[in-house]
Design an enzyme around this catalytic site. Structure first.
Site: not given
Length: 545
Positions: A65, A68, A99, A198
């Site tokens: 999403c 995230a 991650r 991002h």
């Protein structure tokens, strides 16, 4: 008994039809635009693929999403900024060290990545508002750690109830005076995938953090490394190589990064972009505001690493650096070539599939090629068309409703700090010699003709592809890992590397060769059968059948 030779009998068009066969007609028509048979050659126009659109409801996507992408991908690898998730505890916990971003605590010892910070919103906070709780959480974090910066991340409930996280951040920043507090409106539903996160993260970091440090950084051949997140130690290996060559890495966005790195990015002389999708926005803004040009690089694969180092050295044009880079490449490639020669005796002719976020589905094809392995199919979770077809298509991209959810910030040349690193004549000379700035050709041209390129691959299609094409290895993320292994095919995570890495640079290539050699050479997965394959208990049909 003679061994059965593994051969893909179906043509690409047949495979595409097989993937679409189970869908209702309307769904099949949309998915058909996201499944492309690569036909681009030097003499042909590249095919167009549908990308950066919402996943069809009911399909089990492998995407993340917006939250995230913002908190987990961009800000997660930064060690000395306290990241507070404003929302229920589940979102914060899920994004906590998932991650395998590695970091070096550095001289000051500050490292908050091992903590999970959340306002832990409860029912009453959703009903009556959570701003007071957020304010108290920021105060508590400041009292405990006295960090240089505190970031606030909005989750879905926060956007629905209307908490003004930016007002709270502004109030607390003014109260502290020595701590930069800012927020991200990165509610999970805000974009079609983590790509929106991002963009939101890059905008806020550039607005509130980049350029804050007024003390110039020392060093020769200063660069920013953009879109490298230090998964499994990749950033450590790249930094080792850069340091060995005498190249100064001012800031990494954002693997093994620090507050000071972000705040000093304006002092670099070149930006080198790894993951084009997640960070091209920052590269453009650094050029517009400070005059720092950018190039696309790839440190995944030994040959690609050597090519990228040479490209950086060519930009600076200093013979001392050029000679040093060549010496480092020659020294490092001795071990790489030795291992690759041995491994290729077992991996040559093997096949792979790669469905990964960012540029990894493109970059890792270079590593497989160095092992003599062929990529049958590849795709991205959250790409835009330019990641497939190249930046040439950007002017033709239409701004849809989802893209309008993301704030577009206006960046202008800084009246004091704007300083073009090259004169127009120097840039022209480099370009006439074949040097490419602000250029990314996309993944499609590097894939063989007839290969399948699939955007936003889902669980059903992944299993069907493996069933039809029978690759020797499948590379993707955690959500599809175990279902693929149950088909008898080894699966390698390229989101978090399982327990492996680094895979970047020269030593990373050696690590990757050895690990993939073990995986494709192992027969253990072919002996496994899922319980429902042995004794099926449920059967059914789709309602449209």
């Amino acid at each position: 008994m003679a061994k059965t030779k593994k051969v893909v009998q179906l043509m690409p068009t047949d495979i595409k039809e097989e993937l679409l066969a189970k869908y209702p007609p309307k769904v099949a028509r949309k998915r058909a635009k996201q499944i492309m048979i690569n036909e681009a050659t030097e003499s042909e126009a590249p095919s167009e693929i549908l990308a950066n659109v919402r996943t069809i409801p009911g399909i089990i996507t492998m995407r993340g999403c917006t939250y995230a992408g913002c908190k987990g991908v961009i800000m997660g690898p930064t060690r000395d900024i306290v990241n507070i998730t404003h929302g229920p505890i589940g979102c914060a916990f899920y994004s906590w060290l998932t991650r395998r971003n590695q970091t070096d605590a550095g001289e000051d010892g500050e490292n908050y990545m091992t903590y999970c910070f959340s306002t832990d919103m409860q029912d009453q906070d959703i009903i009556f508002g959570g701003e007071k709780k957020l304010e108290a959480s920021i105060q508590e974090a400041y009292d405990l750690f006295h960090p240089k910066g505190i970031c606030i991340f909005a989750t879905c409930p926060v956007g629905l109830i209307g908490d003004d996280i930016h007002a709270v951040a502004k109030k607390m920043k003014a109260k502290f005076g020595d701590c930069n507090v800012f927020a991200f409106s990165c509610e999970g539903y805000k974009g079609v995938s983590q790509s929106a996160g991002h963009h939101i993260a890059n905008n806020q970091v550039f607005t509130h953090l980049v350029g804050e440090n007024e003390e110039p950084k020392e060093g020769e051949y200063k660069i920013n490394l953009l879109g490298e997140y230090n998964i499994g130690g990749d950033g450590f290996e790249i930094d080792r190589i850069l340091k060995k060559c005498g190249i100064t890495n001012i800031a990494t966005f954002s693997g093994n990064s620090t507050y000071d790195q972000f705040a000093s990015a304006q002092y670099a002389d070149l930006s080198a972009v790894m993951c084009h999708r997640s960070i091209n926005y920052v590269a453009d803004m650094l050029e517009t505001k400070y005059g720092i040009p950018w190039i696309k690089v790839n440190f995944i694969g030994a040959k690609s690493t050597a090519k990228s180092l040479r490209k950086i050295a060519e930009y600076f044009g200093d013979k001392k650096l050029i000679d040093k880079v060549e010496a480092v490449i020659a020294e490092e490639m001795m071990e790489v070539d030795k291992v690759a020669t041995d491994v290729r005796t077992r991996t040559d002719g093997k096949t792979a599939m790669l469905f990964v976020g960012g540029s990894r589905a493109h970059h890792y094809q270079d590593l497989f090629a160095e092992m003599g392995m062929k990529t049958l199919s590849a795709g991205y979770e959250f790409a835009h068309r330019d990641d497939y077809e190249g930046r040439e298509v950007i002017p033709d991209l239409k701004v849809d409703a989802d893209s309008r959810n993301i704030e577009e910030i206006t960046v202008e040349a800084d009246p004091e700090l704007y300083n073009p690193r090259k004169t127009p004549e120097e840039l022209k000379a480099l370009e006439e010699a074949g040097y490419q700035f602000k250029h990314y050709a996309g993944m499609n041209p590097d894939m063989d003709k007839g290969t399948l390129i699939i955007d936003d691959l889902n669980q059903y299609e992944a299993e069907k592809l493996v069933e039809i094409m029978k690759p020797d290895i499948f590379c993707a993320g955690i959500k599809e890992k175990y279902s693929i292994q149950k088909t008898g095919v080894p699966m390698k995570q390229l989101h978090s590397y399982d327990s492996g890495g680094p895979y970047a640079g020269f030593q990373g290539a050696v690590n990757f060769y050895k690990e993939i050699d073990r995986l494709v050479g192992s027969k253990v997965w072919s002996y496994m059968k899922a319980p429902w394959q042995e004794n099926p208990e449920l059967t059914g049909t789709f309602v449209w059948e």
